[in-house]
Design a protein around this motif. Sequence first.
Motif, PDB file in Angstrom:
ATOM      1  N   ILE A 210       0.853  -1.186   0.000  1.00  0.00           N
ATOM      2  CA  ILE A 210       0.000   0.000   0.000  1.00  0.00           C
ATOM      3  C   ILE A 210       0.885   1.230   0.000  1.00  0.00           C
ATOM      4  O   ILE A 210       1.789   1.365   0.826  1.00  0.00           O
ATOM      5  CB  ILE A 210      -0.942   0.006   1.210  1.00  0.00           C
ATOM      6  N   VAL A 211       0.636   2.121  -0.940  1.00  0.00           N
ATOM      7  CA  VAL A 211       1.490   3.296  -1.127  1.00  0.00           C
ATOM      8  C   VAL A 211       0.660   4.576  -1.004  1.00  0.00           C
ATOM      9  O   VAL A 211      -0.580   4.550  -1.017  1.00  0.00           O
ATOM     10  CB  VAL A 211       2.185   3.261  -2.504  1.00  0.00           C
ATOM     11  N   ASN A 212       1.367   5.685  -0.882  1.00  0.00           N
ATOM     12  CA  ASN A 212       0.735   7.007  -0.915  1.00  0.00           C
ATOM     13  C   ASN A 212       0.585   7.406  -2.382  1.00  0.00           C
ATOM     14  O   ASN A 212       1.580   7.729  -3.041  1.00  0.00           O
ATOM     15  CB  ASN A 212       1.610   8.030  -0.184  1.00  0.00           C
ATOM     16  N   TRP A 213      -0.642   7.402  -2.864  1.00  0.00           N
ATOM     17  CA  TRP A 213      -0.876   7.653  -4.283  1.00  0.00           C
ATOM     18  C   TRP A 213      -1.533   9.012  -4.460  1.00  0.00           C
ATOM     19  O   TRP A 213      -2.553   9.316  -3.847  1.00  0.00           O
ATOM     20  CB  TRP A 213      -1.756   6.556  -4.885  1.00  0.00           C
ATOM     21  N   SER A 320      -2.009  -3.844  10.319  1.00  0.00           N
ATOM     22  CA  SER A 320      -1.681  -2.794   9.362  1.00  0.00           C
ATOM     23  C   SER A 320      -2.547  -2.952   8.114  1.00  0.00           C
ATOM     24  O   SER A 320      -2.908  -4.075   7.748  1.00  0.00           O
ATOM     25  CB  SER A 320      -0.213  -2.884   8.978  1.00  0.00           C
ATOM     26  N   PRO A 321      -2.886  -1.858   7.426  1.00  0.00           N
ATOM     27  CA  PRO A 321      -3.565  -1.988   6.134  1.00  0.00           C
ATOM     28  C   PRO A 321      -2.757  -2.816   5.140  1.00  0.00           C
ATOM     29  O   PRO A 321      -3.297  -3.333   4.173  1.00  0.00           O
ATOM     30  CB  PRO A 321      -3.703  -0.531   5.670  1.00  0.00           C
ATOM     31  N   SER A 376      -5.736  -0.419  11.359  1.00  0.00           N
ATOM     32  CA  SER A 376      -5.381   0.984  11.586  1.00  0.00           C
ATOM     33  C   SER A 376      -3.919   1.204  11.234  1.00  0.00           C
ATOM     34  O   SER A 376      -3.125   0.252  11.218  1.00  0.00           O
ATOM     35  CB  SER A 376      -5.630   1.372  13.045  1.00  0.00           C
ATOM     36  N   ASP A 377      -3.559   2.465  10.962  1.00  0.00           N
ATOM     37  CA  ASP A 377      -2.154   2.814  10.769  1.00  0.00           C
ATOM     38  C   ASP A 377      -1.745   3.891  11.766  1.00  0.00           C
ATOM     39  O   ASP A 377      -0.819   4.652  11.553  1.00  0.00           O
ATOM     40  CB  ASP A 377      -1.903   3.307   9.343  1.00  0.00           C
ATOM     41  N   PHE A 378      -2.460   3.930  12.893  1.00  0.00           N
ATOM     42  CA  PHE A 378      -2.181   4.911  13.938  1.00  0.00           C
ATOM     43  C   PHE A 378      -0.939   4.525  14.725  1.00  0.00           C
ATOM     44  O   PHE A 378      -0.335   5.339  15.393  1.00  0.00           O
ATOM     45  CB  PHE A 378      -3.406   5.021  14.865  1.00  0.00           C
ATOM     46  N   PHE A 379      -0.524   3.286  14.633  1.00  0.00           N
ATOM     47  CA  PHE A 379       0.588   2.764  15.428  1.00  0.00           C
ATOM     48  C   PHE A 379       1.814   2.514  14.561  1.00  0.00           C
ATOM     49  O   PHE A 379       1.695   2.207  13.376  1.00  0.00           O
ATOM     50  CB  PHE A 379       0.189   1.445  16.114  1.00  0.00           C
ATOM     51  N   PRO A 380       3.018   2.632  15.168  1.00  0.00           N
ATOM     52  CA  PRO A 380       4.234   2.194  14.467  1.00  0.00           C
ATOM     53  C   PRO A 380       4.285   0.675  14.489  1.00  0.00           C
ATOM     54  O   PRO A 380       4.784   0.061  15.426  1.00  0.00           O
ATOM     55  CB  PRO A 380       5.366   2.811  15.301  1.00  0.00           C
ATOM     56  N   LEU A 381       3.732   0.051  13.482  1.00  0.00           N
ATOM     57  CA  LEU A 381       3.581  -1.407  13.492  1.00  0.00           C
ATOM     58  C   LEU A 381       4.867  -2.122  13.140  1.00  0.00           C
ATOM     59  O   LEU A 381       5.705  -1.614  12.409  1.00  0.00           O
ATOM     60  CB  LEU A 381       2.463  -1.809  12.512  1.00  0.00           C
ATOM     61  N   ASP A 382       4.998  -3.327  13.657  1.00  0.00           N
ATOM     62  CA  ASP A 382       6.162  -4.157  13.402  1.00  0.00           C
ATOM     63  C   ASP A 382       6.348  -4.375  11.900  1.00  0.00           C
ATOM     64  O   ASP A 382       5.399  -4.683  11.184  1.00  0.00           O
ATOM     65  CB  ASP A 382       5.970  -5.494  14.113  1.00  0.00           C
ATOM     66  N   ASN A 383       7.573  -4.195  11.441  1.00  0.00           N
ATOM     67  CA  ASN A 383       7.857  -4.280  10.014  1.00  0.00           C
ATOM     68  C   ASN A 383       7.662  -5.683   9.453  1.00  0.00           C
ATOM     69  O   ASN A 383       7.385  -5.851   8.280  1.00  0.00           O
ATOM     70  CB  ASN A 383       9.304  -3.825   9.763  1.00  0.00           C
ATOM     71  N   GLN A 384       7.816  -6.689  10.292  1.00  0.00           N
ATOM     72  CA  GLN A 384       7.746  -8.057   9.783  1.00  0.00           C
ATOM     73  C   GLN A 384       6.322  -8.607   9.824  1.00  0.00           C
ATOM     74  O   GLN A 384       5.800  -9.104   8.838  1.00  0.00           O
ATOM     75  CB  GLN A 384       8.693  -8.939  10.598  1.00  0.00           C
TER      76      GLN A 384
END
Length: 924
Positions: A210-213, A320-321, A376-384
């Motif tokens: 998912i990207v910023n488009w 994460s989304p 949600s993307d309100f949190f710094p989610l784990d990269n893995q």
Amino acid sequence: MEYNFQEIEKYWKKYWKKNNVFKTKETKKTKYYILNMFPYPSGAGLHVGHCLGYIISDIYARYKRSKGFNILNPIGFDSFGLPAEQYAIQTGKHPFETTCKNMIKYKDQINNLGISFDWSRKIYTSDPNYYRWTQWMFIQIYNSWYDKNEEKSKPIDTLINEFQKNGNRYINASTSFEKKFNSKIWNKFSTSKKESVLLEYRLAYLSKTIVNWCPSLGTVLANDEIKNGRSQRGGFPVYKKKMMQWHLRISAYAERLLKGLNHVNFPNSLKNLQFNWIEKLTGAYISLKIVFTTSNRIRNIKSFIHSPESIFGMTFVILSPEHPFSMKIATHSHKTKVLEFLKKFNKNKDIISGVFTGNYVFHPFISKKKIPIFISDFFPLDNQMKSVIGIPCQDKKSKEFAEKFELNFITIFSFKNKIFINSEFLNGLNEKDANKKIIEKLIQNKLGDKIITYKIRDAIFSRQRYWGEPIPIYFKKKIPYVIPIEKLPIVLPKIRNFHPKNGKSPLFRANKWAWDEKNMKIVSNNFINYKNIFPIEINTMPSWAGSSWYYLRYMDPHNKEYFLSKKKENYWENVDLYIGGSEHATGHLIYSRFWHKFLKDRGWVKTEEPFKRVLNQGMILNYSTKVLKIVNKNIFISYGLRHKKIFQSFSYQEMYIDTFLIKKNSELDINKFKEFYPLFRKAIFHLENGIFICNRKLEKMSKSKYNVVNPDEICKKYGSDTFRLYEIFLGPITQSKYWDDKKINGIKNFLNKFWNLFHKNGVFYINETIPSLKEYNILHHTIDTIHNKMKNFSLNTIISTFMITVNELTAIKCNKKKILEPIVKLIAPFAPHIAEEIWKKLGKKKSIIFSKIPIVNPEYLIKRRTYPIMFNNKLKFTESFDQNVSIEEIKNFILNHPKIKSLLKKKTLKKLIIIPNKIINILF
């Protein structure tokens, strides 16, 4: 007598250019590499805020050169990027044409400041001779993997060989979970299957994300290119979109990026930003059973918990989304809401946003307790694992989220009192022991394990743009293949229409953008047959690709055989001082550090870090001007009326306008405004007390805020040396400071006074007689002060030191060569034009840049005392005197001081108060 700065500065700029004074070669001298962060050549040119970094680097480069160092002080341009492409879309002009024009303008402006850049080493990222090596490096990154056992990158062939010979197991690089297979199975894999396995390892890989488009700009944007859900450039809406993108596996280097910060001289604020950006998280992963399984494949969610001992405060789970379950986890009744959220959500971690999936997981230790699952993307989610467990009683963000969605959570949770709710096996334990106990339970029950992870995410490396480095990849049966290195560079094809379309780069319109595998050349797209002629990647690299390694190319810019020879790299090694704004503290610096570490792993550079020291200069601020306009109406409201009842029902927008439209005291010149903005000629203006007041705000200089000051105008009016000194004199270089050109005359007067030390009745006049002890004392105190302050980059106070020295020498009418000649050497890094002119008048044949800076003689360092000089109890300036000077000598000096004599022409001296070792107060 005023010196003629126009003629003097013009002459010395020509002299430096003609004689290649600033050209650098490798010598036996000790090297010192000074670098400014890569400038982008915008059409607006330089403003005085941009100039500060160049002036700082130039002063320090000249100073270090005078101390005997061999200085590398190069310049070039980060010439790819979105602004040039947008201009091409608007005008139809090719970005190369406008970029070249802008680079010429920048060069002229920089040279006008007398900056000692070695232009013979100029590079620019849009030069095919440069991006040939950017493409080469991408191929090397693509053909590499990160061996976690040895903590370094290796060629991908070493991994393939391991699979072919042993192949009994491998660690999936994206999830850290172990998978097993043997070499027989590997050798039976199809090419596509093998590639899918290798993609889990390659440092450059393709993946849907998912990207910023931004549809209006037609491209993907990085997080730092977005503000409040809109693009920084143009203010267009930005949405989320799932797209196949190239990534660089920066996360593999997370630990080394963190450790490296302990071995570099960066500002603490910059280090903290990088620590927070990367953020090492030590905790546990937990396998949570889903209550309502929506697929046979989706039965458990693996989630990360930072503090396992707090598991009994677990209130919700966040996906994460970008999580692979995000579109599958929702129950039937919630699916529509989830899909709507995934399409529209904005990546702003300051805004609490999320959606309930209708589904739950079971708590791992509390029987039958169901925990809701949100996206949600309100949190710094784990990269893995791209998921996290919400613990409101421990974490502030979790608490905010729980309150937003009205979730009940446990508030009694104490390590201090050793109270653990619903937990018999944790009661009585401290935090450390509880953490250990939970992890033991997770392992024992096969529900999870201890894990170390990082917040940093892999960098998206695709841009749907034309004006960027082509990615040297072609596709055969959807599998990427690299274009042979000997055929680089792959040069951007010529196209006419620069508009992206439906998420596709403008390169999809290129007529000749296919790879002939047999003949190894680019051919027409009409020949694509998917047998020996295949499509080339149409996305381009982001602008940070070329700026991640440019500092290396400066060491060896004309090498056609290699990006950097070992001989040149062994001499220059890395950047000793890197100067730039704090806005590059995360993205650019982390990308460059990653890129450099990769090159080191593969043996192409020998240092672990690219930059030894980073210096962040503060911003130059200026007052911007904004007018209040009613949204969707041609009506403007004077700023003081915004809270009046009659206007409270309206929505307002603030519009930046140029400061030349202001009369005085923030009053708008309405007639000028209407003339400048024809669109508003029929606008209605609501006045207060008969005038229209604007909102004035002290902000960073920016073209978009219309508050910039052109350095060309300042240099034309006052001279480049005056401008240089004034920028430095504004305040400490690391702090933000307000631009106020009303005070620039003080610097101009100082340089005139300095000039007059060497002239008598308009004629150059220097005395060869032996100086007095007092004159030597003044000189060596100045030398000592300047050397000490240069160590701390206290450049603004060095200007004050020069002023005090010139005042003292003027007061005693010193014109002795043995005193004044060293003073010229000292001031040369700061005001090079006037210094060169006086140096020539002193009979010197070579440029002053080749002279050695004076060193202090301790014998002449008589202790001095600095007095504040007060005018009617108000501080005006300071003066220093020998510690043993008499009150009568101080009195005579003060009464004959030029500033005081000038003041007393119009005033009557009532009283002169001298308090020994404290203050001098002049009452009139």
